[in-house]
Scaffold this active site. Sequence first.
Site, mmCIF file in Angstrom:
data_model
loop_
_atom_site.group_PDB
_atom_site.id
_atom_site.type_symbol
_atom_site.label_atom_id
_atom_site.label_comp_id
_atom_site.label_asym_id
_atom_site.label_seq_id
_atom_site.Cartn_x
_atom_site.Cartn_y
_atom_site.Cartn_z
ATOM 1 N N CYS A 117 0.823 -1.222 0.000
ATOM 2 C CA CYS A 117 0.000 0.000 0.000
ATOM 3 C C CYS A 117 0.856 1.271 0.000
ATOM 4 O O CYS A 117 0.367 2.347 -0.339
ATOM 5 C CB CYS A 117 -0.924 0.005 1.201
ATOM 6 S SG CYS A 117 -1.886 -1.506 1.307
ATOM 7 N N HIS A 256 -3.492 6.666 2.857
ATOM 8 C CA HIS A 256 -3.886 5.383 2.280
ATOM 9 C C HIS A 256 -5.289 5.052 2.789
ATOM 10 O O HIS A 256 -5.568 5.159 3.977
ATOM 11 C CB HIS A 256 -2.895 4.297 2.702
ATOM 12 C CG HIS A 256 -3.345 2.941 2.315
ATOM 13 N ND1 HIS A 256 -3.720 2.635 1.031
ATOM 14 C CD2 HIS A 256 -3.533 1.803 3.041
ATOM 15 C CE1 HIS A 256 -4.086 1.367 0.978
ATOM 16 N NE2 HIS A 256 -3.993 0.850 2.186
ATOM 17 N N ASN A 286 -9.988 -0.637 -0.168
ATOM 18 C CA ASN A 286 -8.527 -0.557 -0.153
ATOM 19 C C ASN A 286 -7.985 -1.046 -1.501
ATOM 20 O O ASN A 286 -8.166 -2.210 -1.854
ATOM 21 C CB ASN A 286 -8.023 -1.443 1.004
ATOM 22 C CG ASN A 286 -6.512 -1.436 1.150
ATOM 23 O OD1 ASN A 286 -5.786 -0.971 0.269
ATOM 24 N ND2 ASN A 286 -6.037 -1.978 2.254
HETATM 25 N N1 COA Z 1 -19.040 -9.459 8.218
HETATM 26 C C1 COA Z 1 -19.508 -9.812 9.414
HETATM 27 N N2 COA Z 1 -18.715 -10.210 10.422
HETATM 28 C C2 COA Z 1 -17.394 -10.221 10.204
HETATM 29 C C3 COA Z 1 -16.833 -9.864 8.973
HETATM 30 C C4 COA Z 1 -17.718 -9.483 7.960
HETATM 31 N N3 COA Z 1 -17.279 -9.098 6.754
HETATM 32 N N4 COA Z 1 -15.487 -9.984 9.050
HETATM 33 C C5 COA Z 1 -15.207 -10.386 10.299
HETATM 34 N N5 COA Z 1 -16.355 -10.557 10.987
HETATM 35 C C6 COA Z 1 -16.518 -11.002 12.358
HETATM 36 C C7 COA Z 1 -15.339 -11.799 12.844
HETATM 37 O O1 COA Z 1 -15.464 -13.141 12.444
HETATM 38 C C8 COA Z 1 -15.457 -11.628 14.337
HETATM 39 O O2 COA Z 1 -16.420 -12.545 14.801
HETATM 40 P P1 COA Z 1 -16.202 -13.361 16.166
HETATM 41 O O3 COA Z 1 -16.089 -12.299 17.231
HETATM 42 O O4 COA Z 1 -17.419 -14.189 16.249
HETATM 43 O O5 COA Z 1 -14.921 -14.101 15.955
HETATM 44 C C9 COA Z 1 -16.054 -10.238 14.507
HETATM 45 O O6 COA Z 1 -16.580 -9.875 13.224
HETATM 46 C C10 COA Z 1 -15.055 -9.182 14.937
HETATM 47 O O7 COA Z 1 -13.883 -9.336 14.205
HETATM 48 P P2 COA Z 1 -12.664 -8.379 14.428
HETATM 49 O O8 COA Z 1 -11.518 -8.862 13.596
HETATM 50 O O9 COA Z 1 -12.432 -8.143 15.868
HETATM 51 O O10 COA Z 1 -13.269 -7.024 13.817
HETATM 52 P P3 COA Z 1 -12.590 -5.633 13.756
HETATM 53 O O11 COA Z 1 -13.426 -4.661 14.467
HETATM 54 O O12 COA Z 1 -11.142 -5.685 14.096
HETATM 55 O O13 COA Z 1 -12.707 -5.302 12.214
HETATM 56 C C11 COA Z 1 -11.343 -5.302 10.257
HETATM 57 C C12 COA Z 1 -12.089 -6.138 11.279
HETATM 58 C C13 COA Z 1 -10.661 -6.206 9.267
HETATM 59 C C14 COA Z 1 -12.335 -4.410 9.544
HETATM 60 C C15 COA Z 1 -10.305 -4.411 10.998
HETATM 61 O O14 COA Z 1 -9.534 -5.208 11.850
HETATM 62 C C16 COA Z 1 -9.405 -3.691 10.064
HETATM 63 O O15 COA Z 1 -9.841 -2.830 9.338
HETATM 64 N N6 COA Z 1 -8.095 -3.989 10.096
HETATM 65 C C17 COA Z 1 -7.130 -3.346 9.268
HETATM 66 C C18 COA Z 1 -7.297 -3.851 7.889
HETATM 67 C C19 COA Z 1 -6.486 -3.088 6.921
HETATM 68 O O16 COA Z 1 -6.700 -1.922 6.792
HETATM 69 N N7 COA Z 1 -5.585 -3.759 6.257
HETATM 70 C C20 COA Z 1 -4.810 -3.211 5.244
HETATM 71 C C21 COA Z 1 -3.781 -2.319 5.780
HETATM 72 S S1 COA Z 1 -2.895 -1.704 4.463
#
Ligand code: COA
Length: 331
Positions: A117, A256, A286
């Site tokens: 990224c 980003h 993204n």
């Molecule tokens: N729809 C519904 N539920 C979802 C889901 C979706 N698309 N994706 C994950 N979940 C669930 C998970 O399974 C988890 O369930 P559980 O508690 O029963 O295990 C729950 O939602 C919470 O997951 P969690 O990973 O704690 O959510 P979060 O608040 O951290 O959000 C992201 C997840 C991926 C959105 C977040 O972590 C994020 O944005 N991370 C950075 C990603 C990024 O920007 N990457 C690139 C960097 S360059």
Amino acid sequence: MKNKQKKIGIVGLGCYVPKKVLTNKDLEGMVDTSDEWITTRTGIKERRIAANNESTSTLAANAAHEALKNAKMKPEDLDLVIVATITPDMPFPATSCLVQDQLKAKNAACFDVSAACAGFVYGLVMAQQFLANGVYKNALVIGSEKLSCVTDWKDRNTCVLFGDGAGAAVLAPVEDGGILGSYLGSNGSLSDLLMIPAGGSKRPASKETVDNREHFIKMKGNEVFKLAVKIMSDAACNALKQCELTVDDIDCFIPHQANMRILDAVARKMHLPLDKIYFNVANYGNMSSASTAVALCEAYNAGRIKPGDVVVLDAFGAGLVWGSCVIQWQK
Ligand code: COA
């Protein structure tokens, strides 16, 4: 020595996103998710998906044509083409060579940058070095990705996050302003947080890697999230410090675009007003290296960047890698 270096700025911008829109509602029919979950956790509403006959090089060439037109330059005028991508058309030759051929930029040297990224920011800083030293007169830097082909459409943890697109910038010497400073960094010890495990020399493609879905993006989202906030704010502040500027000097901040909650947290940490930030994560998700490139182009086209403005690009991604670049728009 430093005084003899030329000022290098951006003299043309272009971007391209595929026509096909994939909405959160569409994703509800593909995996166990909801528009409400995606919107509240990420801020993303829709993303673009490339057609089968589009690849990273064709997306890049479309963006590049617009950037060249905007710079009033012909492809054969180009000295250097850098393509930042993690989804090259193929392992080799470099996607930049394929773009060169599509553009007919026959006088350009070409190479690719793999900095996820942060690739577009890395590319800008690399091009600046060649131009500031007078090795080349101009350069085309492109961030282009077809992430849809490395996205696991059965994995709700990742498939809601990514999209396809490309953005391009032409760099050349400018009378005033230009790239004032930059800050690049990396930490390879955290490479396991975000990767495509197979398809390279360590785990070549095999029936096993395909069956295990190892050719798709794997991410520890929560850990990436926390690091992104700290690293992005530190990178931008370090780049500003390089040119003796502060957050208050920023006119337009182009981060980003991975997740709206990350951007909100970065803004809070930097004490940066939201109206100085350009957001398009809701429309595209993204797009890795293309995110900052497309956002910069859109911000410029929307009149958000005026002559003399201080623009800060700030990116973070797999590697881990990060980069920030401070540009004063030429008058
Ligand atoms: N729809 C519904 N539920 C979802 C889901 C979706 N698309 N994706 C994950 N979940 C669930 C998970 O399974 C988890 O369930 P559980 O508690 O029963 O295990 C729950 O939602 C919470 O997951 P969690 O990973 O704690 O959510 P979060 O608040 O951290 O959000 C992201 C997840 C991926 C959105 C977040 O972590 C994020 O944005 N991370 C950075 C990603 C990024 O920007 N990457 C690139 C960097 S360059």
